[in-house]
Design a protein around this motif. Structure first.
Motif, PDB file in Angstrom:
ATOM      1  N   ILE A 115       0.796  -0.830  -0.302  1.00 42.25           N
ATOM      2  CA  ILE A 115       0.590   0.066  -0.482  1.00 42.25           C
ATOM      3  C   ILE A 115       1.024   0.951   0.270  1.00 42.25           C
ATOM      4  O   ILE A 115       0.748   2.117  -0.726  1.00 42.25           O
ATOM      5  N   PRO A 116       1.592   1.303   0.776  1.00 39.92           N
ATOM      6  CA  PRO A 116       3.029   2.820   1.029  1.00 39.92           C
ATOM      7  C   PRO A 116       3.665   2.799  -0.696  1.00 39.92           C
ATOM      8  O   PRO A 116       3.846   3.821  -1.006  1.00 39.92           O
ATOM      9  N   SER A 117       3.757   1.400  -1.221  1.00 38.44           N
ATOM     10  CA  SER A 117       4.446   1.306  -2.202  1.00 38.44           C
ATOM     11  C   SER A 117       4.018   1.996  -3.348  1.00 38.44           C
ATOM     12  O   SER A 117       4.109   2.703  -4.196  1.00 38.44           O
ATOM     13  N   ALA A 118       2.856   1.321  -3.576  1.00 36.21           N
ATOM     14  CA  ALA A 118       1.318   2.001  -4.334  1.00 36.21           C
ATOM     15  C   ALA A 118       1.578   3.583  -4.128  1.00 36.21           C
ATOM     16  O   ALA A 118       1.306   3.800  -5.593  1.00 36.21           O
ATOM     17  N   ALA A 119       1.552   3.792  -3.488  1.00 34.96           N
ATOM     18  CA  ALA A 119       1.402   5.158  -2.861  1.00 34.96           C
ATOM     19  C   ALA A 119       2.327   6.289  -3.613  1.00 34.96           C
ATOM     20  O   ALA A 119       2.629   7.430  -4.196  1.00 34.96           O
ATOM     21  N   ALA A 120       3.303   5.441  -3.148  1.00 36.20           N
ATOM     22  CA  ALA A 120       4.380   6.458  -3.417  1.00 36.20           C
ATOM     23  C   ALA A 120       4.991   6.453  -5.042  1.00 36.20           C
ATOM     24  O   ALA A 120       5.061   7.692  -5.387  1.00 36.20           O
ATOM     25  N   LEU A 121       4.691   5.400  -5.905  1.00 35.53           N
ATOM     26  CA  LEU A 121       4.620   5.444  -7.004  1.00 35.53           C
ATOM     27  C   LEU A 121       3.920   6.266  -7.604  1.00 35.53           C
ATOM     28  O   LEU A 121       3.660   6.570  -9.082  1.00 35.53           O
ATOM     29  N   ALA A 122       2.042   6.199  -7.380  1.00 33.54           N
ATOM     30  CA  ALA A 122       1.678   6.593  -7.632  1.00 33.54           C
ATOM     31  C   ALA A 122       2.030   8.670  -7.408  1.00 33.54           C
ATOM     32  O   ALA A 122       1.326   9.211  -8.401  1.00 33.54           O
ATOM     33  N   LEU A 123       2.295   8.786  -6.037  1.00 35.63           N
ATOM     34  CA  LEU A 123       2.276  10.160  -6.130  1.00 35.63           C
ATOM     35  C   LEU A 123       3.786  10.716  -7.008  1.00 35.63           C
ATOM     36  O   LEU A 123       3.958  11.839  -7.547  1.00 35.63           O
ATOM     37  N   SER A 124       4.392   9.809  -7.292  1.00 38.76           N
ATOM     38  CA  SER A 124       6.145  10.292  -7.744  1.00 38.76           C
ATOM     39  C   SER A 124       5.708  10.316  -9.315  1.00 38.76           C
ATOM     40  O   SER A 124       5.949  11.413 -10.279  1.00 38.76           O
ATOM     41  N   ARG A 125       4.532   9.302  -9.873  1.00 38.19           N
ATOM     42  CA  ARG A 125       4.626  10.013 -11.970  1.00 38.19           C
ATOM     43  C   ARG A 125       3.039  11.081 -11.663  1.00 38.19           C
ATOM     44  O   ARG A 125       3.455  11.452 -12.931  1.00 38.19           O
ATOM     45  N   PHE A 126       1.944  11.597 -11.132  1.00 36.46           N
ATOM     46  CA  PHE A 126       1.349  12.448 -10.735  1.00 36.46           C
ATOM     47  C   PHE A 126       1.268  14.377 -10.111  1.00 36.46           C
ATOM     48  O   PHE A 126       0.472  14.983 -10.692  1.00 36.46           O
ATOM     49  N   LYS A 127       1.735  14.250  -8.944  1.00 34.65           N
ATOM     50  CA  LYS A 127       1.936  14.233  -7.984  1.00 34.65           C
ATOM     51  C   LYS A 127       3.388  14.924  -7.576  1.00 34.65           C
ATOM     52  O   LYS A 127       3.583  16.488  -8.584  1.00 34.65           O
ATOM     53  N   ILE A 128       4.303  14.864  -7.368  1.00 40.30           N
ATOM     54  CA  ILE A 128       5.264  15.054  -6.537  1.00 40.30           C
ATOM     55  C   ILE A 128       6.428  14.886  -8.403  1.00 40.30           C
ATOM     56  O   ILE A 128       6.546  14.401  -8.810  1.00 40.30           O
TER      57      ILE A 128
END
Length: 139
Positions: A115-128
């Motif tokens: 769950i945190p790995s998927a959240a980090a991946l999503a944030l790095s791809r779309f937000k950060i």
């Protein structure tokens, strides 16, 4: 992190360049010259070096960006997995009134990593938007 790259194009103000990494770490002892090109990306010219298309350069990333990446991608999922393992028994007792099994603990640890790995991946791809790498030196 440093990487060799070829400069593909330079902006008009000479502040950034499109670079294409040269991937050579697969066969360092090989003399066949089979290095390949990676995907192009933009690098800053912080040092105002004289750069032109076709130059070979060393590209570096900021230390703070590397540290943040390590924390988000490694330490947070590991800490969540440990916390999930510790919380598996209280969760099982609260939901089913029985102590947790090894399978449930493993499932909690897996969720604590994914769950945190998927959240980090999503944030790095779309937000950060991390800081851009920069040109360290030119050959």
């Amino acid at each position: 992190m440093t990487q060799s790259a070829e400069i593909v194009s330079v902006s008009q103000d000479n502040k950034e360049a499109l670079v294409c990494p040269i991937v050579t770490n697969a066969c360092l002892s090989c003399k066949e010259g089979c290095s390949r090109r990676g995907s192009p990306f933009t690098a800053l010219n912080k040092k105002n070096l004289q750069i032109k298309k076709g130059d070979l350069a060393v590209i570096a990333a900021s230390k703070s960006a590397e540290a943040a990446q390590a924390v988000v991608s490694l330490l947070i999922p590991a800490a969540c997995a440990i916390a999930a393992h510790q919380l598996a028994n209280p969760i099982s007792l609260a939901l089913w009134k029985v102590p947790s099994s090894e399978g449930f603990k493993a499932l909690c640890v897996l969720a604590g990593i994914l769950i945190p790995s998927a959240a980090a991946l999503a944030l790095s791809r779309f937000k950060i938007r991390p800081s851009k790498p920069y040109i360290e030196k030119v050959f």
